[in-house]
Design a protein around this motif. Structure first.
Motif, PDB file in Angstrom:
ATOM      1  N   ARG A 204      45.146 -16.141  19.276  1.00  0.00           N
ATOM      2  CA  ARG A 204      45.923 -16.849  20.706  1.00  0.00           C
ATOM      3  C   ARG A 204      47.117 -17.145  20.543  1.00  0.00           C
ATOM      4  NH1 ARG A 204      45.590 -22.460  20.515  1.00  0.00           N
ATOM      5  NH2 ARG A 204      44.390 -23.176  18.685  1.00  0.00           N
ATOM      6  N   SER A 205      47.287 -17.391  19.057  1.00  0.00           N
ATOM      7  CA  SER A 205      48.866 -17.756  18.916  1.00  0.00           C
ATOM      8  C   SER A 205      49.724 -16.824  18.317  1.00  0.00           C
ATOM      9  CB  SER A 205      48.967 -19.089  17.929  1.00  0.00           C
ATOM     10  OG  SER A 205      48.294 -20.066  18.708  1.00  0.00           O
ATOM     11  N   TYR A 206      49.051 -15.361  17.811  1.00  0.00           N
ATOM     12  CA  TYR A 206      49.933 -14.600  17.182  1.00  0.00           C
ATOM     13  C   TYR A 206      49.704 -13.030  17.737  1.00  0.00           C
ATOM     14  CZ  TYR A 206      50.433 -17.791  13.531  1.00  0.00           C
ATOM     15  OH  TYR A 206      50.993 -18.979  12.661  1.00  0.00           O
ATOM     16  N   MET A 207      50.844 -12.161  17.511  1.00  0.00           N
ATOM     17  CA  MET A 207      50.983 -10.804  17.736  1.00  0.00           C
ATOM     18  C   MET A 207      51.509 -10.330  16.380  1.00  0.00           C
ATOM     19  SD  MET A 207      52.190  -9.943  21.635  1.00  0.00           S
ATOM     20  CE  MET A 207      52.178  -8.328  21.141  1.00  0.00           C
ATOM     21  N   VAL A 208      50.982  -9.150  16.097  1.00  0.00           N
ATOM     22  CA  VAL A 208      51.459  -8.555  14.976  1.00  0.00           C
ATOM     23  C   VAL A 208      52.151  -7.238  15.090  1.00  0.00           C
ATOM     24  CG1 VAL A 208      50.210 -10.179  13.268  1.00  0.00           C
ATOM     25  CG2 VAL A 208      49.380  -7.567  13.973  1.00  0.00           C
ATOM     26  N   ASN A 209      53.143  -6.870  14.391  1.00  0.00           N
ATOM     27  CA  ASN A 209      53.396  -5.300  14.180  1.00  0.00           C
ATOM     28  C   ASN A 209      52.778  -4.727  13.155  1.00  0.00           C
ATOM     29  OD1 ASN A 209      54.597  -2.849  13.622  1.00  0.00           O
ATOM     30  ND2 ASN A 209      56.767  -3.644  13.891  1.00  0.00           N
ATOM     31  N   ILE A 210      51.500  -3.780  13.793  1.00  0.00           N
ATOM     32  CA  ILE A 210      50.663  -2.992  12.858  1.00  0.00           C
ATOM     33  C   ILE A 210      51.374  -2.505  11.753  1.00  0.00           C
ATOM     34  CG2 ILE A 210      48.741  -3.519  14.382  1.00  0.00           C
ATOM     35  CD1 ILE A 210      48.934  -0.629  15.097  1.00  0.00           C
ATOM     36  N   SER A 211      52.535  -1.777  11.848  1.00  0.00           N
ATOM     37  CA  SER A 211      52.976  -1.294  10.996  1.00  0.00           C
ATOM     38  C   SER A 211      53.750  -2.031   9.833  1.00  0.00           C
ATOM     39  CB  SER A 211      54.197  -0.226  11.451  1.00  0.00           C
ATOM     40  OG  SER A 211      55.394  -1.179  11.772  1.00  0.00           O
ATOM     41  N   LYS A 212      53.738  -3.435   9.848  1.00  0.00           N
ATOM     42  CA  LYS A 212      54.139  -4.391   8.748  1.00  0.00           C
ATOM     43  C   LYS A 212      52.807  -4.921   7.990  1.00  0.00           C
ATOM     44  CE  LYS A 212      58.450  -3.906  10.055  1.00  0.00           C
ATOM     45  NZ  LYS A 212      59.504  -3.557   9.194  1.00  0.00           N
ATOM     46  N   LEU A 213      51.896  -4.500   8.426  1.00  0.00           N
ATOM     47  CA  LEU A 213      50.636  -5.334   7.713  1.00  0.00           C
ATOM     48  C   LEU A 213      50.522  -4.783   6.443  1.00  0.00           C
ATOM     49  CD1 LEU A 213      47.924  -5.015  10.397  1.00  0.00           C
ATOM     50  CD2 LEU A 213      49.056  -7.073   9.763  1.00  0.00           C
ATOM     51  N   ASP A 214      50.250  -6.003   5.311  1.00  0.00           N
ATOM     52  CA  ASP A 214      50.049  -5.572   3.968  1.00  0.00           C
ATOM     53  C   ASP A 214      48.626  -5.862   3.719  1.00  0.00           C
ATOM     54  OD1 ASP A 214      52.975  -5.309   3.325  1.00  0.00           O
ATOM     55  OD2 ASP A 214      53.228  -7.410   3.532  1.00  0.00           O
ATOM     56  N   ILE A 223      51.378 -10.698   6.080  1.00  0.00           N
ATOM     57  CA  ILE A 223      52.695 -10.000   6.161  1.00  0.00           C
ATOM     58  C   ILE A 223      53.893 -10.455   5.281  1.00  0.00           C
ATOM     59  CG2 ILE A 223      54.377  -8.880   7.549  1.00  0.00           C
ATOM     60  CD1 ILE A 223      52.628  -9.065   9.940  1.00  0.00           C
ATOM     61  N   LYS A 224      54.087  -9.822   4.194  1.00  0.00           N
ATOM     62  CA  LYS A 224      54.968 -10.405   3.052  1.00  0.00           C
ATOM     63  C   LYS A 224      54.653 -11.720   2.773  1.00  0.00           C
ATOM     64  CE  LYS A 224      58.937  -7.567   4.636  1.00  0.00           C
ATOM     65  NZ  LYS A 224      60.340  -7.770   5.130  1.00  0.00           N
ATOM     66  N   ARG A 225      53.268 -11.855   2.426  1.00  0.00           N
ATOM     67  CA  ARG A 225      52.771 -13.055   2.196  1.00  0.00           C
ATOM     68  C   ARG A 225      52.536 -14.061   3.120  1.00  0.00           C
ATOM     69  NH1 ARG A 225      54.878 -13.876  -4.345  1.00  0.00           N
ATOM     70  NH2 ARG A 225      54.479 -12.059  -5.179  1.00  0.00           N
ATOM     71  N   LYS A 226      52.890 -13.721   4.335  1.00  0.00           N
ATOM     72  CA  LYS A 226      52.706 -14.801   5.344  1.00  0.00           C
ATOM     73  C   LYS A 226      51.168 -14.744   5.705  1.00  0.00           C
ATOM     74  CE  LYS A 226      52.822 -17.303   9.165  1.00  0.00           C
ATOM     75  NZ  LYS A 226      52.882 -18.829   9.272  1.00  0.00           N
ATOM     76  N   VAL A 227      50.401 -15.676   5.733  1.00  0.00           N
ATOM     77  CA  VAL A 227      48.896 -15.466   6.075  1.00  0.00           C
ATOM     78  C   VAL A 227      48.656 -15.868   8.028  1.00  0.00           C
ATOM     79  CG1 VAL A 227      46.584 -16.294   5.757  1.00  0.00           C
ATOM     80  CG2 VAL A 227      48.002 -16.142   3.853  1.00  0.00           C
ATOM     81  N   ILE A 228      48.401 -14.857   8.354  1.00  0.00           N
ATOM     82  CA  ILE A 228      48.025 -14.907   9.868  1.00  0.00           C
ATOM     83  C   ILE A 228      46.676 -14.688  10.066  1.00  0.00           C
ATOM     84  CG2 ILE A 228      48.704 -13.646  12.166  1.00  0.00           C
ATOM     85  CD1 ILE A 228      51.232 -12.602  10.651  1.00  0.00           C
ATOM     86  N   PRO A 229      46.166 -15.854  10.920  1.00  0.00           N
ATOM     87  CA  PRO A 229      44.740 -15.748  11.346  1.00  0.00           C
ATOM     88  C   PRO A 229      44.368 -14.818  12.097  1.00  0.00           C
ATOM     89  CG  PRO A 229      46.028 -17.447  12.563  1.00  0.00           C
ATOM     90  CD  PRO A 229      46.938 -16.982  11.436  1.00  0.00           C
ATOM     91  N   LEU A 230      43.192 -14.272  11.722  1.00  0.00           N
ATOM     92  CA  LEU A 230      42.639 -13.160  12.816  1.00  0.00           C
ATOM     93  C   LEU A 230      41.405 -13.624  13.554  1.00  0.00           C
ATOM     94  CD1 LEU A 230      42.347 -10.083  13.495  1.00  0.00           C
ATOM     95  CD2 LEU A 230      41.213  -9.694  11.516  1.00  0.00           C
ATOM     96  N   SER A 231      41.400 -13.618  14.594  1.00  0.00           N
ATOM     97  CA  SER A 231      40.364 -13.903  15.553  1.00  0.00           C
ATOM     98  C   SER A 231      39.340 -13.178  15.776  1.00  0.00           C
ATOM     99  CB  SER A 231      40.723 -14.640  16.863  1.00  0.00           C
ATOM    100  OG  SER A 231      41.802 -15.744  17.002  1.00  0.00           O
ATOM    101  N   LYS A 232      37.916 -13.253  15.846  1.00  0.00           N
ATOM    102  CA  LYS A 232      36.946 -12.593  16.063  1.00  0.00           C
ATOM    103  C   LYS A 232      37.195 -11.786  17.477  1.00  0.00           C
ATOM    104  CE  LYS A 232      31.864 -12.485  16.070  1.00  0.00           C
ATOM    105  NZ  LYS A 232      30.630 -13.305  16.207  1.00  0.00           N
ATOM    106  N   THR A 233      37.599 -12.421  18.324  1.00  0.00           N
ATOM    107  CA  THR A 233      37.890 -11.907  19.785  1.00  0.00           C
ATOM    108  C   THR A 233      38.784 -10.584  19.766  1.00  0.00           C
ATOM    109  OG1 THR A 233      37.802 -14.222  20.796  1.00  0.00           O
ATOM    110  CG2 THR A 233      38.722 -12.356  22.051  1.00  0.00           C
ATOM    111  N   PHE A 234      39.752 -10.815  18.557  1.00  0.00           N
ATOM    112  CA  PHE A 234      40.584  -9.364  18.703  1.00  0.00           C
ATOM    113  C   PHE A 234      40.420  -8.634  17.531  1.00  0.00           C
ATOM    114  CE2 PHE A 234      43.001 -13.360  20.417  1.00  0.00           C
ATOM    115  CZ  PHE A 234      43.346 -12.648  21.766  1.00  0.00           C
TER     116      PHE A 234
END
Length: 245
Positions: A204-214, A223-234
């Motif tokens: 609910r608080s994040y969008m990502v550029n999927i080409s940047k995913l590590d 992404i570059k060691r930044k941890v981003i939560p992944l919701s079950k919904t998405f």
């Protein structure tokens, strides 16, 4: 108040801080925390995103209140109300440069505090309403770039340079390798504008550029060691897109 205004209190005198906290709670506000140092204020603001920061100018430690406010404003657009017993002109000029919403001079009465907080909360509500109604004017998406209003002018950002986008109430923070850009547009609007590009909502608080995913983990992304939560919904939606690229 249907949704409580959330306030961070930054004051190195804990007796004063506790008294302020009690009064604000009795008035129906939510106090997100009491901290005594500028360094703690920066970390708390990033983690909790309060609606208002009530900030003493003269703090102990390496960072005074003005410096702490400047660092917070580099990444978050949070209204500042300064508490101060220091009225000298150089200090006022430094504080004024951070564009605070108000000053409260010490010693202050409960009524001074109540009225100032109420006025600032109303300003925030009015600003948010104006932002929602005008948010489409702040972005322009083209095939490979987006133009955003930043520091009073339209700036070009290549879509491939944006790693992820983080929601900040009615604002969005566009994170690139060269810095971040806070714009007065909600994440929902950006999601609609960027739906034909490589940007996927993952929380609910994040969008990502999927080409940047590590890293794609069970409950998080990196992404570059930044941890981003992944919701079950998405999650399922993201995995479908990853399988098609």
């Amino acid at each position: 108040m249907d949704q409580k205004t959330r306030i961070l209190i930054v004051e190195d005198d804990m007796i004063i801080a506790a008294n302020i906290s009690l009064q604000l709670s009795n008035l129906g506000y939510e106090v997100t925390g009491l901290v005594t140092r500028g360094e703690e204020a920066i970390l708390h603001a990033k983690a909790n995103k309060p609606d208002i920061i009530l900030l003493d100018i003269n703090l102990k430690g390496d960072l005074d209140g003005i410096t702490a406010a400047s660092k917070i404003q580099e990444t978050h657009n949070i209204p500042i109300i300064y508490l101060t017993a220091n009225s000298d002109e150089p200090t006022f000029a430094r504080a004024k440069a951070t564009h605070p919403y108000a000053f409260i001079s010490k010693p202050f009465s409960n009524l001074d505090l109540q009225r100032t907080i109420a006025l600032v909360a109303q300003q925030i509500m009015n600003t948010n309403n104006d932002t929602i109604g005008d948010e489409q004017q702040h972005i322009q998406v083209m095939d490979d770039r987006i133009f955003v209003r930043h520091n009073g002018k339209m700036m070009k950002l290549l879509l491939d340079d944006i790693s992820y986008i983080e929601a900040d109430r009615n604002y969005s923070n566009l994170i690139t390798s060269n810095g971040s850009y806070l714009i007065s547009t909600t994440l929902k609007v950006l999601e609609n504008e960027l739906k034909n590009h490589k940007f996927i909502r993952v929380h609910r608080s994040y969008m990502v550029n999927i080409s940047k995913l590590d890293v794609v983990g069970e409950h998080h992304l990196e992404i570059k060691r930044k941890v981003i939560p992944l919701s079950k919904t998405f999650k399922e939606h993201l995995l479908k897109h990853l399988h098609t690229i």
